[in-house]
Design an enzyme around this catalytic site. Sequence first.
Site, mmCIF file in Angstrom:
data_model
loop_
_atom_site.group_PDB
_atom_site.id
_atom_site.type_symbol
_atom_site.label_atom_id
_atom_site.label_comp_id
_atom_site.label_asym_id
_atom_site.label_seq_id
_atom_site.Cartn_x
_atom_site.Cartn_y
_atom_site.Cartn_z
ATOM 1 N N GLY A 339 0.826 -1.200 0.000
ATOM 2 C CA GLY A 339 0.000 0.000 0.000
ATOM 3 C C GLY A 339 0.852 1.238 0.000
ATOM 4 N N GLY A 341 0.850 5.289 1.570
ATOM 5 C CA GLY A 341 0.190 6.290 2.409
ATOM 6 C C GLY A 341 0.897 7.610 2.310
ATOM 7 N N GLY A 342 0.515 8.518 3.148
ATOM 8 C CA GLY A 342 1.088 9.855 3.096
ATOM 9 C C GLY A 342 2.547 9.902 3.476
ATOM 10 C CG PHE A 343 3.638 9.271 6.963
ATOM 11 C CD1 PHE A 343 4.083 10.532 7.314
ATOM 12 C CD2 PHE A 343 2.426 8.831 7.441
ATOM 13 C CE1 PHE A 343 3.335 11.339 8.143
ATOM 14 C CE2 PHE A 343 1.666 9.633 8.274
ATOM 15 C CZ PHE A 343 2.121 10.895 8.626
ATOM 16 N N GLY A 344 4.769 7.319 2.804
ATOM 17 C CA GLY A 344 5.625 6.487 1.979
ATOM 18 C C GLY A 344 4.927 5.197 1.589
ATOM 19 C CB VAL A 346 3.526 -0.292 3.311
ATOM 20 C CG1 VAL A 346 3.786 -1.449 4.257
ATOM 21 C CG2 VAL A 346 3.275 0.985 4.087
ATOM 22 C CE LYS A 360 4.339 3.067 7.419
ATOM 23 N NZ LYS A 360 3.075 3.778 7.431
ATOM 24 C CG ASP A 457 -4.217 9.620 9.324
ATOM 25 O OD1 ASP A 457 -5.429 9.880 9.179
ATOM 26 O OD2 ASP A 457 -3.479 9.283 8.380
#
Length: 661
Positions: A339, A341-344, A346, A360, A457
């Site tokens: 997946g 996400g906003g942080f990088g 995975v 991640k 979040d």
Amino acid sequence: MTCGTITTQLLLLCLTCFHVCFSSATPTYVTQYCQNTTTNEFSPNSSYQVNLNLVLSFLTSNASSPNGFYNATAGLSNNTVYGLFLCRGDVTRDVCRECIETASREIIRRCPNGRVAYIWYDECMLRYSNQLIFSTINEVPGFSFPNSSDVPNPGEFSKLLRQVVDRLRNRVAFDPSLGKFSTEVDNFTSSQTLYSLAQCTPDLSANDCSRCLVGSVANIPICCNGKQGGNFLNPSCSLRYDMYPFFRVTAATEFPSTTTTTTTNTSSGKERNKSRSIVLIVVPLISITVLLCAIFSWRRMKGRRTRAEDEVQMVNSLQMDFETVKASTNNFSDVNKLGEGGFGVVYKGRLFDGQEIAVKRLSRNSGQGAKEFKNEAVLLAKLQHRNLVRLLGFCLSGGEKLLIYEFVSNGSLDHFLFDPIKCADLTWERRYGIIVGVARGLLYLHEDSRHRIIHRDLKASNVLLDEQMNPKISDFGMARLFVPDQTEGNTHRVVGTYGYMPPEYAMRGHFSVKSDVFSFGVLLLEIITGKRNNDFYQSEQTEYFLSYAWRRWKEGAVLELIDPTLCDRYSRHEALRCFHIGLLCVQENLADRPTMSLVILMLNSYSVTLALPSAPPYFISGRAKTIVPARSESQGTESDQSASKVLLQSINMSLTEVYPR
Ligand SMILES: *[C@@H]1O[C@H](CO)[C@@H](O)[C@H](O)[C@H]1NC(C)=O
Ligand SMILES: *[C@@H]1O[C@H](CO)[C@@H](O)[C@H](O)[C@H]1NC(C)=O
Ligand SMILES: *[C@@H]1O[C@H](CO)[C@@H](O)[C@H](O)[C@H]1NC(C)=O
Ligand SMILES: *[C@@H]1O[C@H](CO)[C@@H](O)[C@H](O)[C@H]1NC(C)=O
Ligand SMILES: *[C@@H]1O[C@H](CO)[C@@H](O)[C@H](O)[C@H]1NC(C)=O
Ligand SMILES: *[C@@H]1O[C@H](CO)[C@@H](O)[C@H](O)[C@H]1NC(C)=O
Ligand SMILES: *[C@@H]1O[C@H](CO)[C@@H](O)[C@H](O)[C@H]1NC(C)=O
Ligand SMILES: *[C@@H]1O[C@H](CO)[C@@H](O)[C@H](O)[C@H]1NC(C)=O
């Protein structure tokens, strides 16, 4: 716990034992509530302790106050303690004094070092707090206790009960001559009599008292349907009815002004014998405790010397080799992608020993130095709880930053919840287990870990499920790993997902544990209804999720909102209660939202009554303060393991999310 407190507690225990064994009329204990927030503890010798002792002594010395109520304050500014007690309106002054003495002794034993505590006896209630508690309505925490015997004719009974409690409420709230207390005795059948009682703390206004009692009445059908008795307690008011005289019927409505003769007959000879036997018990006990404490302290001092070394060792054991990790994910191949996400992104990985991991890969611009990054990673790795995804390690190599997590086999909750086929796997028992598990994980982040972590979040795609469908919260502490993006001149940003964010955070960037509580409430409602919080945007009513949920609740039509895939295989009672708790969490005013520890208490114990929620923020549409998420934000963001959209928005706020204890 320090040795001092152990010794003090031991002493108190002995005193209590003495009291229980030798005193005449002991009040009947009902329940207590201690706010166990580690942040809300005072240290044993602090000025809070001193003020608390002072307040308790004021309360006990004023226990014969004419209306059975007294409030007291001690201390200035920071360490003020506010305390009050209320005796049941019909008890004699002696019984009241006895009860207050017991209560002030017991409350500090049962809630050691808590700044906020409540205790209830049949005869009295006592509480203290570091906040001003006088003249304000306070319905939380509330408790309800049914009398388990069934009433023979429930239909007739509830008809009578409704009239009785309404009369009581009117008298108690609006008849100033009664001192906020009233009772009633009514014939139910020829052989059965209904006894009822209601009371508010006298410092409440008539309207607040009435409101408080309405809240208790609303809990009658939830707690005590078809039962012959019910007892509803909260800090501001109490309501009780039963088929036997549980109060002094002759005393009726007024607090007796005549003091009954005191019959404390303490033969001095007997007293001395008691004291001697106490000395015989206490002295050896204390000696043993002191000895044990000495040994314990010595061992702790030995332990402390190596703590710095431990820290270094921990960093070393957590740091993993970049090439190894990279290889485990097939060089970050798309096939392994779980997946984004906003942080990088995975990735799934498999180490040489076969262990599966989730990696991640942080987007490069996290803007944080290596040292800070390591410190944060070590801190996050120390957070270990069965409902949190465990951080196993990290990598730092060149500009690359990786976080290595345990692999959670069933993926994220949203994949089940919002999938027309897979949602069938989510039976009611599983959903309930997920709600409770997420609540526990969040409570751990808020209160039990060494640092207070605010998730910021929480959402369905950040709750992962293991093979037994136990929930594990992921992505916690991420805001700590990113520092503000200096290149764009933004010193502040909001991390979160629209729909889960409370207004004070979305609009002003203010976050606190109560913003997580809001997100939890939204998630809870999603779990029960099987609907995404932005599902209703598309409907022709253009009514938002929370507003819709609120309206249906007000209309008494909650059961129509329960996920239809559950068919009728769920506990209506549990579902209604959960829904109610969800609405309490999403209230607009953050002070009204419960803490996670209260949420857990409400989920675990049916004797805890629920306050009436006020409207969620999105309810009043068309007003300036309503947030209307832009369509673009709610469109096309199909959430993946961590792929739902994260908003990074520049807003005037501070990024201090951790409050060291
Ligand atoms: C708070 O702590 C006390 C004793 O330490 C315990 O008995 C009580 O159950 C706790 N309450 C909650 C709500 O965790
Ligand atoms: C607590 O206060 C008392 C009296 O002020 C003092 O004698 C004692 O040493 C203090 N104990 C601790 C642990 O600070
Ligand atoms: C009652 O409490 C007050 C402080 O609120 C205190 O000054 C007073 O001494 C107490 N009354 C008695 C009779 O001790
Ligand atoms: C008791 O409460 C009232 C407000 O209801 C306040 O004005 C008063 O100062 C309080 N008394 C004490 C002793 O704290
Ligand atoms: C109150 O507490 C804050 C921080 O805890 C401290 O900075 C301040 O000096 C305290 N004020 C007083 C009057 O003690
Ligand atoms: C229930 O009622 C019976 C009398 O009918 C009484 O003896 C008993 O104590 C009551 N139980 C509770 C929990 O109040
Ligand atoms: C209730 O019953 C008692 C005895 O059966 C009777 O004396 C009394 O008048 C009745 N009260 C009412 C209000 O019906
Ligand atoms: C107190 O106790 C003594 C002897 O134990 C007895 O003679 C006396 O009557 C008692 N007084 C009361 C008021 O009970």
